[in-house]
Design a protein around this motif. Sequence first.
Motif, PDB file in Angstrom:
ATOM      1  N   SER A 150       0.834  -1.199   0.000  1.00 17.38           N
ATOM      2  CA  SER A 150       0.000   0.000   0.000  1.00 17.38           C
ATOM      3  C   SER A 150       0.868   1.248   0.000  1.00 17.38           C
ATOM      4  CB  SER A 150      -0.913   0.029   1.225  1.00 17.38           C
ATOM      5  OG  SER A 150      -1.769  -1.099   1.254  1.00 17.38           O
ATOM      6  N   VAL A 151       0.325   2.319  -0.541  1.00 12.84           N
ATOM      7  CA  VAL A 151       0.963   3.627  -0.520  1.00 12.84           C
ATOM      8  C   VAL A 151      -0.049   4.618   0.045  1.00 12.84           C
ATOM      9  CG1 VAL A 151       1.972   5.482  -1.894  1.00 12.84           C
ATOM     10  CG2 VAL A 151       2.469   3.104  -2.488  1.00 12.84           C
ATOM     11  N   ASP A 152       0.324   5.273   1.130  1.00 13.15           N
ATOM     12  CA  ASP A 152      -0.558   6.263   1.781  1.00 13.15           C
ATOM     13  C   ASP A 152      -1.938   5.680   2.080  1.00 13.15           C
ATOM     14  OD1 ASP A 152       1.459   8.188   1.692  1.00 13.15           O
ATOM     15  OD2 ASP A 152       0.853   8.871  -0.306  1.00 13.15           O
ATOM     16  N   GLY A 153      -1.968   4.433   2.502  1.00 13.04           N
ATOM     17  CA  GLY A 153      -3.225   3.807   2.897  1.00 13.04           C
ATOM     18  C   GLY A 153      -4.018   3.174   1.779  1.00 13.04           C
ATOM     19  N   ASP A 154      -3.597   3.341   0.533  1.00 14.82           N
ATOM     20  CA  ASP A 154      -4.302   2.755  -0.607  1.00 14.82           C
ATOM     21  C   ASP A 154      -3.546   1.535  -1.132  1.00 14.82           C
ATOM     22  OD1 ASP A 154      -6.283   4.731  -0.573  1.00 14.82           O
ATOM     23  OD2 ASP A 154      -5.058   6.075  -1.816  1.00 14.82           O
ATOM     24  N   GLU A 155      -4.256   0.430  -1.301  1.00  9.84           N
ATOM     25  CA  GLU A 155      -3.631  -0.766  -1.858  1.00  9.84           C
ATOM     26  C   GLU A 155      -3.255  -0.524  -3.316  1.00  9.84           C
ATOM     27  OE1 GLU A 155      -5.531  -4.591  -1.093  1.00  9.84           O
ATOM     28  OE2 GLU A 155      -5.074  -5.219  -3.162  1.00  9.84           O
ATOM     29  N   VAL A 156      -1.997  -0.755  -3.650  1.00 11.77           N
ATOM     30  CA  VAL A 156      -1.530  -0.591  -5.023  1.00 11.77           C
ATOM     31  C   VAL A 156      -1.090  -1.907  -5.637  1.00 11.77           C
ATOM     32  CG1 VAL A 156      -0.837   1.813  -4.682  1.00 11.77           C
ATOM     33  CG2 VAL A 156       0.831  -0.018  -4.262  1.00 11.77           C
ATOM     34  N   TRP A 157      -0.879  -2.919  -4.784  1.00 13.37           N
ATOM     35  CA  TRP A 157      -0.316  -4.187  -5.275  1.00 13.37           C
ATOM     36  C   TRP A 157      -0.755  -5.304  -4.340  1.00 13.37           C
ATOM     37  CZ3 TRP A 157       2.725  -8.047  -3.351  1.00 13.37           C
ATOM     38  CH2 TRP A 157       3.372  -8.887  -4.265  1.00 13.37           C
ATOM     39  N   ARG A 158      -1.042  -6.466  -4.909  1.00 10.88           N
ATOM     40  CA  ARG A 158      -1.394  -7.644  -4.103  1.00 10.88           C
ATOM     41  C   ARG A 158      -0.824  -8.892  -4.770  1.00 10.88           C
ATOM     42  NH1 ARG A 158      -5.772  -9.447  -0.424  1.00 10.88           N
ATOM     43  NH2 ARG A 158      -6.108  -7.211  -0.134  1.00 10.88           N
ATOM     44  N   GLY A 159      -0.182  -9.718  -3.972  1.00 14.96           N
ATOM     45  CA  GLY A 159       0.330 -10.996  -4.456  1.00 14.96           C
ATOM     46  C   GLY A 159      -0.194 -12.133  -3.607  1.00 14.96           C
ATOM     47  N   VAL A 160      -0.565 -13.224  -4.257  1.00 13.18           N
ATOM     48  CA  VAL A 160      -1.019 -14.425  -3.562  1.00 13.18           C
ATOM     49  C   VAL A 160      -0.171 -15.584  -4.057  1.00 13.18           C
ATOM     50  CG1 VAL A 160      -2.944 -15.964  -3.050  1.00 13.18           C
ATOM     51  CG2 VAL A 160      -3.372 -13.514  -3.428  1.00 13.18           C
ATOM     52  N   SER A 161       0.636 -16.145  -3.158  1.00 12.91           N
ATOM     53  CA  SER A 161       1.481 -17.292  -3.497  1.00 12.91           C
ATOM     54  C   SER A 161       0.873 -18.548  -2.895  1.00 12.91           C
ATOM     55  CB  SER A 161       2.902 -17.096  -2.952  1.00 12.91           C
ATOM     56  OG  SER A 161       3.575 -16.072  -3.649  1.00 12.91           O
ATOM     57  N   THR A 162       0.730 -19.568  -3.708  1.00 11.45           N
ATOM     58  CA  THR A 162       0.188 -20.842  -3.256  1.00 11.45           C
ATOM     59  C   THR A 162       1.333 -21.831  -3.069  1.00 11.45           C
ATOM     60  OG1 THR A 162      -1.894 -20.457  -4.415  1.00 11.45           O
ATOM     61  CG2 THR A 162      -1.406 -22.725  -3.786  1.00 11.45           C
ATOM     62  N   TYR A 163       1.388 -22.418  -1.888  1.00 11.38           N
ATOM     63  CA  TYR A 163       2.447 -23.362  -1.546  1.00 11.38           C
ATOM     64  C   TYR A 163       1.852 -24.724  -1.214  1.00 11.38           C
ATOM     65  CZ  TYR A 163       5.427 -19.229  -1.066  1.00 11.38           C
ATOM     66  OH  TYR A 163       6.120 -18.068  -1.301  1.00 11.38           O
ATOM     67  N   LEU A 164       2.578 -25.761  -1.606  1.00  9.37           N
ATOM     68  CA  LEU A 164       2.199 -27.143  -1.324  1.00  9.37           C
ATOM     69  C   LEU A 164       3.175 -27.728  -0.313  1.00  9.37           C
ATOM     70  CD1 LEU A 164       0.744 -29.888  -1.882  1.00  9.37           C
ATOM     71  CD2 LEU A 164       2.343 -30.187  -3.798  1.00  9.37           C
ATOM     72  N   GLY A 165       2.634 -28.228   0.776  1.00  6.65           N
ATOM     73  CA  GLY A 165       3.430 -28.982   1.730  1.00  6.65           C
ATOM     74  C   GLY A 165       3.176 -30.456   1.496  1.00  6.65           C
ATOM     75  N   ARG A 166       4.174 -31.128   0.970  1.00  7.56           N
ATOM     76  CA  ARG A 166       4.009 -32.561   0.669  1.00  7.56           C
ATOM     77  C   ARG A 166       4.125 -33.358   1.961  1.00  7.56           C
ATOM     78  NH1 ARG A 166       8.025 -32.706  -4.523  1.00  7.56           N
ATOM     79  NH2 ARG A 166       9.311 -31.609  -2.998  1.00  7.56           N
ATOM     80  N   GLU A 167       3.183 -34.252   2.154  1.00  9.89           N
ATOM     81  CA  GLU A 167       3.099 -34.979   3.419  1.00  9.89           C
ATOM     82  C   GLU A 167       3.042 -36.484   3.221  1.00  9.89           C
ATOM     83  OE1 GLU A 167      -0.270 -32.994   5.168  1.00  9.89           O
ATOM     84  OE2 GLU A 167       1.009 -31.425   6.025  1.00  9.89           O
ATOM     85  N   GLY A 168       3.629 -36.966   2.129  1.00  9.03           N
ATOM     86  CA  GLY A 168       3.808 -38.392   1.934  1.00  9.03           C
ATOM     87  C   GLY A 168       2.554 -39.160   1.626  1.00  9.03           C
ATOM     88  N   ARG A 169       1.533 -38.455   1.196  1.00  4.52           N
ATOM     89  CA  ARG A 169       0.287 -39.162   0.869  1.00  4.52           C
ATOM     90  C   ARG A 169       0.384 -39.759  -0.523  1.00  4.52           C
ATOM     91  NH1 ARG A 169      -4.243 -34.859   3.129  1.00  4.52           N
ATOM     92  NH2 ARG A 169      -3.326 -34.605   5.196  1.00  4.52           N
TER      93      ARG A 169
END
Length: 288
Positions: A150-169
């Motif tokens: 955000s800049v001066d209280g206004d959102e200017v950018w958003r990122g969403v990263s998706t992660y996989l935790g492998r659990e041996g299934r």
Amino acid sequence: MGGGPESRSRSRVELPRMPAAGALHRRALLGALPGLGGGRRGPDLPAVELTVAGVSVDRAQLADYDRVCGFRLSDRLPATFPHVMGFPLALRLMTAPDFPLPLVGLVHVGNRITTHRPVTADETLDFTTYAQDLRPHDRGRQVDVVLVGSVDGDEVWRGVSTYLGREGRSGGREPGERPAAPTATARWRVEPRVGTEYARVSGDHNPIHTSRLGARLFGFRRPIAHGMWSKARCLAALEARLPDAYTVEVAFKLPVPLPSTVNFARLPDGGFALHDARGRPHLAGHLR
């Protein structure tokens, strides 16, 4: 920053400065050693959001980033650069003892970035990060880590990263015929230095990208390129066609080994793709 009832249930923690990424990586590696993992992790996401205010652009870092990823040298930030600026904050969240998935072995499987307007190097950003939507996957569990600038209280950018935790299934994708790779519009040689140079400019020093031994410890014959380098390199190829505001989403497929040759394709519907010389997919993306 998060919006909705879920964000109201999170406590807000303001940090005085951006954390040091190197120390956080070392903490994660030590925590992966037997006897030093800090016990069992909880089943739920931490109900917290971390924030750092007043983060300035390092112009030397920006110039190095532009060179490593193929962007034109400019004071206008590439859409992927705020991810680099705020990554240590997200790393702090993911290395906390109550984060349900251990950082070591976590696989970055997707990333979506929305840039609401151009951001320039003379602007100061406030960053907030939190995790959401912990969900099952046929190979373990997935989670979204959200980073907002955000800049001066206004959102200017958003990122969403998706992660996989492998659990041996057991389980996974059903074997099937792979669609033909699109016709390449460019071919790039990706040298081993891409791993070390991107690690230097991004602060992401995961050894699978920089060390043959580190890569082998996680099942790779040689180091692999950072997924966010691959995304940035594709956006650099599209730079002249990018609007002022857009969303770009990618799914990371097969890793890009270092060194290798990759084929980039720009598709007519706003899509783009990265494949190896045999037509196997590294990345599938879409711009809107």
